[in-house]
Design a protein around this motif. Structure first.
Motif, short mmCIF file in Angstrom:
data_model
loop_
_atom_site.label_atom_id
_atom_site.label_comp_id
_atom_site.label_asym_id
_atom_site.label_seq_id
_atom_site.Cartn_x
_atom_site.Cartn_y
_atom_site.Cartn_z
N GLY A 38 -17.95 -35.19 -34.64
CA GLY A 38 -18.87 -36.22 -34.13
C GLY A 38 -19.81 -35.77 -33.03
O GLY A 38 -20.85 -36.39 -32.81
N ILE A 56 -21.66 -45.89 -27.04
CA ILE A 56 -22.63 -44.84 -27.33
C ILE A 56 -23.45 -45.27 -28.54
O ILE A 56 -22.88 -45.77 -29.50
N ARG A 57 -24.76 -45.09 -28.47
CA ARG A 57 -25.57 -45.44 -29.66
C ARG A 57 -25.38 -44.37 -30.74
O ARG A 57 -25.24 -43.20 -30.44
N ASN A 58 -25.42 -44.83 -31.95
CA ASN A 58 -25.31 -43.93 -33.10
C ASN A 58 -26.56 -43.06 -33.20
O ASN A 58 -27.64 -43.56 -33.46
N ASN A 70 -26.04 -39.69 -34.68
CA ASN A 70 -25.74 -38.70 -35.74
C ASN A 70 -26.27 -39.13 -37.11
O ASN A 70 -26.70 -38.29 -37.90
N GLU A 128 -16.47 -46.46 -30.38
CA GLU A 128 -17.43 -46.52 -29.28
C GLU A 128 -18.87 -46.55 -29.77
O GLU A 128 -19.80 -46.71 -28.97
N SER A 154 -11.36 -34.59 -35.38
CA SER A 154 -10.69 -33.71 -34.41
C SER A 154 -9.20 -34.04 -34.36
O SER A 154 -8.67 -34.68 -35.26
N THR A 210 -19.29 -38.48 -40.13
CA THR A 210 -19.39 -37.84 -38.83
C THR A 210 -18.44 -38.52 -37.85
O THR A 210 -18.36 -39.74 -37.83
N GLY A 211 -17.71 -37.69 -37.12
CA GLY A 211 -16.71 -38.19 -36.17
C GLY A 211 -15.35 -38.31 -36.83
O GLY A 211 -15.22 -38.28 -38.06
N GLY A 212 -14.33 -38.40 -35.97
CA GLY A 212 -12.99 -38.71 -36.47
C GLY A 212 -12.28 -37.58 -37.19
O GLY A 212 -11.33 -37.82 -37.95
P1 AMP Z 1 -15.24 -37.44 -32.54
O1 AMP Z 1 -15.60 -36.33 -33.46
O2 AMP Z 1 -15.08 -38.75 -33.23
O3 AMP Z 1 -14.03 -37.07 -31.71
O4 AMP Z 1 -16.44 -37.61 -31.54
C1 AMP Z 1 -16.82 -36.55 -30.67
C2 AMP Z 1 -17.90 -37.00 -29.73
O5 AMP Z 1 -19.07 -37.31 -30.44
C3 AMP Z 1 -17.58 -38.25 -28.94
O6 AMP Z 1 -18.10 -38.08 -27.64
C4 AMP Z 1 -18.31 -39.32 -29.68
O7 AMP Z 1 -18.64 -40.42 -28.87
C5 AMP Z 1 -19.54 -38.61 -30.14
N1 AMP Z 1 -20.06 -39.22 -31.36
C6 AMP Z 1 -19.35 -39.47 -32.48
N2 AMP Z 1 -20.11 -40.06 -33.41
C7 AMP Z 1 -21.34 -40.17 -32.88
C8 AMP Z 1 -22.57 -40.70 -33.38
N3 AMP Z 1 -22.67 -41.22 -34.60
N4 AMP Z 1 -23.66 -40.63 -32.57
C9 AMP Z 1 -23.56 -40.09 -31.35
N5 AMP Z 1 -22.43 -39.59 -30.83
C10 AMP Z 1 -21.32 -39.63 -31.59
#
Ligand code: AMP
Ligand code: MG
Length: 422
Positions: free
Chosen positions: A319, A210-212, A214, A197, A262, A258-260
């Motif tokens: 994330g 969603i804009r990056n 992080n 996303e 959970s 960052t992210g991915g």
């Molecule tokens: P995740 O840890 O991948 O499950 O993401 C958790 C939440 O953080 C979700 O709502 C994502 O859309 C948001 N998110 C993940 N990466 C970013 C990022 N680089 N910038 C802003 N929001 C993010």
């Protein structure tokens, strides 16, 4: 294809922090560079700075007044003969060789105290008429004088290797005549954002995109910690592409993802790293925000930087934007400090009075965005209203985090709480 949960590697905050500190203690920065004095602010010193002369280089008057023999003031008022005037920077030949009994020299702040004098009387307690001055206050021997070498002796260390160069350290380096400093190179820190996303900051996001953000908070935190952030392309939630980019990231001094991380079906970071035979030190910490935080090390980057302690450390930061920021501060920063050549330091907390009651579920150590206000003994702190760990807007209004221990479910207003400044 979800990552296999391994609750044994979910640690308490303290244990997780200890693990990072231990791994950080194994890291040794070695590459250095010479930079201009001002450009070295915030960098880490690679070799001790020594005093090139005594500091102060002469017995320094700390007041405007009169250099005296304190014994001359046993009876007040005392009338002394003025035999000279010594301003800061006075040439040696203009300074009286010695102040005898019944004599004095007028002296300015920062000027060298002449021989024979053992104290300086503040000008406020004097009245001079021609070459005579009447003194109306006694002084003890040594008063208003900093002896030569009292702050540092020639050749002694002023700033230790591994020190972060603060304003005071830069001033000290300047005072010892260093217009350039040898500092450690900034650790090259790859930042990898994951998520289908997530789109780039200058893209027009689709309705569900969603804009990056992080990568940017991390880049700022990395800079502040003395690192050099390198933003990799955004990785989609596709194991092949993710692996390519993780491999690229591991060719740096440190990889922050960052992210991915959970428990979702498309949280692939741990799975891909497991396939790459990465070593995991923990895959979660009992904190909020940031519970799914991952810390490990991988030997796998083909072009990984060569060093004694082989392999590249990585963090998988959750994330949610606030989770990313908090877990960086708690866990990634000590590793970055070490890679930047800095001696380890503990987290620093201040304490403030809680403005309004906090109720939470016990079990996690919490670091919640808050506003610290008030001054001196009236420091007060309160949580910002927020929508949870995705709420960047609330966090941008905060100036600290309130730390809540895992055994508390209620903290009444007026209690002192620990606060981590951000
Ligand atoms: P995740 O840890 O991948 O499950 O993401 C958790 C939440 O953080 C979700 O709502 C994502 O859309 C948001 N998110 C993940 N990466 C970013 C990022 N680089 N910038 C802003 N929001 C993010
Ligand atoms: Mg995701």
């Amino acid at each position: 294809m979800s990552a296999i949960p391994d609750s044994s590697r979910v640690l308490s905050f303290e244990d997780a922090r200890r693990v990072v500190e231990h791994e950080a203690s194994l890291v040794h920065a070695s590459q250095t560079e010479s930079v201009e004095l001002l450009a070295s602010a915030g960098r880490v010193l690679a070799g001790a700075i020594l005093a090139d002369r005594d500091i102060p280089p002469f017995p320094r008057s700390t007041r405007d007044g009169y250099a005296v023999q304190s014994a001359d003031l046993s009876k007040l008022p005392s009338m002394l003969q003025v035999i000279g005037e010594i301003k800061a920077g006075e040439k040696l030949e203009n300074i009286p060789a010695t102040i005898g009994r019944g004599q004095t020299a007028s002296i300015m702040t920062g000027a060298p105290v002449p021989g024979g004098a053992d104290a300086v009387v503040m000008v406020e307690y004097s009245s001079q008429h021609g070459q005579q001055v009447e003194i109306t206050k006694q002084v003890v021997s040594g008063e208003n004088i900093v002896p030569r070498g009292a702050e540092a002796q020639k050749g002694s260390p002023l700033i230790a290797r591994g020190s972060r160069l603060t304003d005071a350290a830069i001033a000290l380096a300047a005072s010892a005549g260093n217009s350039k400093l040898q500092v450690y190179k900034r650790p090259r820190t790859a930042v990898l954002t994951t998520g289908d996303e997530i789109v780039a900051v200058d893209a027009t996001p689709g309705p569900t995109q969603i804009r990056n953000s992080n990568s940017y908070s991390l880049a700022v935190q990395i800079r502040q910690a003395g690192g050099d952030p390198i933003l990799l392309p955004i990785a989609s939630d596709d194991p092949g592409r993710l692996r390519e980019l993780i491999e690229e990231g591991l060719n740096h001094d440190l990889l922050l993802m960052t992210g991915g991380v959970s428990m979702g079906r498309y949280d692939l970071v741990e799975q891909v790293l497991s396939e790459m035979q990465a070593e995991f030190f923990f895959t979660g910490a009992k904190i909020q925000p940031g519970r799914p935080v991952v810390f490990g090390k991988c030997q796998c980057g083909a072009g990984a930087p060569a060093r004694e302690n082989a392999g590249t450390y990585f963090f998988g930061l959750p994330g949610n934007p606030v989770s990313t920021m908090v877990t960086f501060e708690l866990f990634a920063r000590p590793m970055l400090d070490a890679l930047a050549g800095m001696s380890p330091r503990k987290l620093a907390f201040v304490h403030a009075k809680l403005k309004s009651e906090i109720k939470v579920k016990p079990g996690l150590k919490r670091f919640l965005p808050a506003i610290l206000s008030g001054e001196f003994e009236n420091s007060q702190v309160e949580l910002v209203a927020w929508q949870g760990s995705g709420d960047i807007a609330a966090t941008a209004r905060a100036n600290c985090y309130i730390v809540i221990p895992p055994d508390r479910d209620r903290i009444p207003a007026g209690d002192w709480v620990a606060v981590m400044i951000r």
